[in-house]
Scaffold this motif. Structure first.
Motif, PDB file in Angstrom:
ATOM      1  N   PRO A 119      40.726  68.653  99.446  1.00 40.78           N
ATOM      2  CA  PRO A 119      41.532  68.379 100.638  1.00 40.78           C
ATOM      3  C   PRO A 119      40.770  68.657 101.933  1.00 40.78           C
ATOM      4  CG  PRO A 119      42.228  70.434  99.617  1.00 40.78           C
ATOM      5  CD  PRO A 119      41.257  69.797  98.673  1.00 40.78           C
ATOM      6  N   ALA A 120      40.931  67.759 102.892  1.00 39.05           N
ATOM      7  CA  ALA A 120      40.370  67.938 104.228  1.00 39.05           C
ATOM      8  C   ALA A 120      41.467  68.439 105.147  1.00 39.05           C
ATOM      9  CB  ALA A 120      39.789  66.623 104.735  1.00 39.05           C
ATOM     10  N   GLY A 121      41.063  68.840 106.336  1.00 41.90           N
ATOM     11  CA  GLY A 121      42.034  69.286 107.325  1.00 41.90           C
ATOM     12  C   GLY A 121      41.950  70.776 107.564  1.00 41.90           C
ATOM     13  N   ARG A 122      42.846  71.529 106.963  1.00 42.18           N
ATOM     14  CA  ARG A 122      42.969  72.952 107.258  1.00 42.18           C
ATOM     15  C   ARG A 122      41.858  73.785 106.630  1.00 42.18           C
ATOM     16  NH1 ARG A 122      48.767  74.216 105.017  1.00 42.18           N
ATOM     17  NH2 ARG A 122      48.331  76.307 105.842  1.00 42.18           N
ATOM     18  N   ALA A 123      41.448  74.824 107.346  1.00 41.85           N
ATOM     19  CA  ALA A 123      40.518  75.793 106.777  1.00 41.85           C
ATOM     20  C   ALA A 123      41.175  76.466 105.575  1.00 41.85           C
ATOM     21  CB  ALA A 123      40.143  76.836 107.825  1.00 41.85           C
ATOM     22  N   HIS A 124      40.373  76.790 104.560  1.00 38.55           N
ATOM     23  CA  HIS A 124      40.941  77.424 103.371  1.00 38.55           C
ATOM     24  C   HIS A 124      39.836  78.123 102.575  1.00 38.55           C
ATOM     25  CE1 HIS A 124      39.753  73.312 102.150  1.00 38.55           C
ATOM     26  NE2 HIS A 124      39.420  73.861 101.001  1.00 38.55           N
ATOM     27  N   GLU A 125      40.269  78.964 101.672  1.00 39.86           N
ATOM     28  CA  GLU A 125      39.363  79.601 100.723  1.00 39.86           C
ATOM     29  C   GLU A 125      39.348  78.764  99.452  1.00 39.86           C
ATOM     30  OE1 GLU A 125      37.355  82.376 100.978  1.00 39.86           O
ATOM     31  OE2 GLU A 125      37.847  82.269 103.102  1.00 39.86           O
ATOM     32  N   TYR A 126      38.161  78.469  98.957  1.00 37.28           N
ATOM     33  CA  TYR A 126      37.989  77.622  97.780  1.00 37.28           C
ATOM     34  C   TYR A 126      37.480  78.464  96.624  1.00 37.28           C
ATOM     35  CZ  TYR A 126      35.907  73.796  94.964  1.00 37.28           C
ATOM     36  OH  TYR A 126      35.544  72.929  93.960  1.00 37.28           O
ATOM     37  N   LEU A 127      38.306  78.609  95.607  1.00 42.86           N
ATOM     38  CA  LEU A 127      37.887  79.307  94.402  1.00 42.86           C
ATOM     39  C   LEU A 127      37.149  78.311  93.521  1.00 42.86           C
ATOM     40  CD1 LEU A 127      37.815  81.712  92.485  1.00 42.86           C
ATOM     41  CD2 LEU A 127      40.090  81.041  91.652  1.00 42.86           C
ATOM     42  N   TRP A 128      35.823  78.372  93.545  1.00 45.44           N
ATOM     43  CA  TRP A 128      35.017  77.407  92.805  1.00 45.44           C
ATOM     44  C   TRP A 128      35.091  77.686  91.301  1.00 45.44           C
ATOM     45  CZ3 TRP A 128      29.539  75.693  94.779  1.00 45.44           C
ATOM     46  CH2 TRP A 128      29.117  74.598  94.048  1.00 45.44           C
ATOM     47  N   MET A 129      34.854  78.950  90.926  1.00 44.86           N
ATOM     48  CA  MET A 129      34.877  79.300  89.511  1.00 44.86           C
ATOM     49  C   MET A 129      35.269  80.761  89.376  1.00 44.86           C
ATOM     50  SD  MET A 129      31.308  77.534  88.181  1.00 44.86           S
ATOM     51  CE  MET A 129      31.841  77.291  86.490  1.00 44.86           C
ATOM     52  N   ILE A 130      35.877  81.077  88.256  1.00 44.39           N
ATOM     53  CA  ILE A 130      36.128  82.470  87.900  1.00 44.39           C
ATOM     54  C   ILE A 130      35.821  82.625  86.422  1.00 44.39           C
ATOM     55  CG2 ILE A 130      38.597  82.031  87.483  1.00 44.39           C
ATOM     56  CD1 ILE A 130      39.067  84.917  88.544  1.00 44.39           C
ATOM     57  N   ALA A 131      35.141  83.698  86.066  1.00 43.91           N
ATOM     58  CA  ALA A 131      34.708  83.894  84.692  1.00 43.91           C
ATOM     59  C   ALA A 131      35.014  85.312  84.242  1.00 43.91           C
ATOM     60  CB  ALA A 131      33.204  83.623  84.559  1.00 43.91           C
ATOM     61  N   VAL A 132      35.582  85.415  83.054  1.00 46.97           N
ATOM     62  CA  VAL A 132      35.849  86.710  82.432  1.00 46.97           C
ATOM     63  C   VAL A 132      35.150  86.709  81.078  1.00 46.97           C
ATOM     64  CG1 VAL A 132      37.615  88.302  81.582  1.00 46.97           C
ATOM     65  CG2 VAL A 132      38.091  86.864  83.592  1.00 46.97           C
ATOM     66  N   ALA A 133      34.438  87.770  80.752  1.00 49.17           N
ATOM     67  CA  ALA A 133      33.781  87.866  79.453  1.00 49.17           C
ATOM     68  C   ALA A 133      34.804  87.620  78.347  1.00 49.17           C
ATOM     69  CB  ALA A 133      33.145  89.245  79.287  1.00 49.17           C
ATOM     70  N   PRO A 134      34.481  86.785  77.372  1.00 50.25           N
ATOM     71  CA  PRO A 134      35.459  86.427  76.342  1.00 50.25           C
ATOM     72  C   PRO A 134      36.142  87.619  75.690  1.00 50.25           C
ATOM     73  CG  PRO A 134      33.550  85.003  76.163  1.00 50.25           C
ATOM     74  CD  PRO A 134      33.209  86.047  77.201  1.00 50.25           C
TER      75      PRO A 134
END
Length: 209
Positions: A119-134
């Motif tokens: 999405p364009a327009g408003r400033a925001h925080e982008y969670l690209w990836m999250i990883a937890v050890a299996p």
């Protein structure tokens, strides 16, 4: 007892790449990008390393103090919705493919397609990836990592955005206040990805993810 979280430094790079590889090697999108298991085992760590390097350079990597989970965030500035860049003209996905797996067009394609729905327009925080050890999944580490940034978003009035790559993560993000943003992205002959958006102040519940 709360989860201790800190900002990762370059000395954490190897651990972050390992976490990303372990957490995503069997993810539907990773399996689509690298259908052959042996090839995936060879090239997937390179892709995760490239992602980590981008965020170390341009964003922030949070990691639990015990090194069991990490989250990659980018702060996206406000843009003019009517004059945003054309994803087809962005050579970043090309450079990524050339660095990771030159003959694999899917490495480039997934970057172009996700850029096209961002999405364009408003400033925001982008969670690209999250990883937890299996072996540590189900302990609430993922929810704690995301929640620490969402608390700041609520204080600053910032929305947050992500693309969920599987139904399990989509359910986690829904519990944290994210909702589907438009139609899911259908990868060609592959799985879906769900763009999700969270307004500041959206309610979220405790989670065991």
């Amino acid at each position: 007892m709360g989860v201790a979280i800190r900002t990762a430094g370059e000395g954490d790079r190897e651990r972050v790449v390992h976490l990303l590889h372990e957490a995503f090697r069997d993810d539907p999108v990773s399996r689509w990008v690298f259908p052959d298991a042996a090839h995936r085992e060879e090239r997937h760590p390179r892709l995760m390393a490239a992602f980590a390097d981008i965020v170390f350079a341009e964003g922030r990597v949070d990691i639990t103090e015990d090194g069991a989970a990490c989250a990659l965030w980018l702060s996206v500035p406000a843009t003019d919705e009517h004059t945003g860049g054309d994803p087809a003209e962005d050579d970043g996905p090309v450079q990524l493919r050339e660095a990771v797996d030159p003959d694999n067009v899917r490495v480039e394609l997934v970057g172009r397609l996700t850029a096209g729905i961002h999405p364009a327009g408003r400033a925001h925080e982008y969670l690209w990836m999250i990883a937890v050890a299996p072996e540590r999944q189900g302990e609430g580490l993922g929810g704690a990592l995301v929640g620490s940034v969402l608390d700041r978003c609520d204080e600053e009035g910032l929305p947050a955005y992500l693309e969920a790559s599987n139904e399990r993560s989509r359910a986690l993000y829904a519990r944290l206040g994210f909702g589907d943003l438009g139609r899911p992205l259908e990868l060609p002959d592959g799985p879906r990805m769900w763009p999700m958006w969270r307004e500041p102040g959206a309610g979220r519940a405790a989670t065991g993810a």
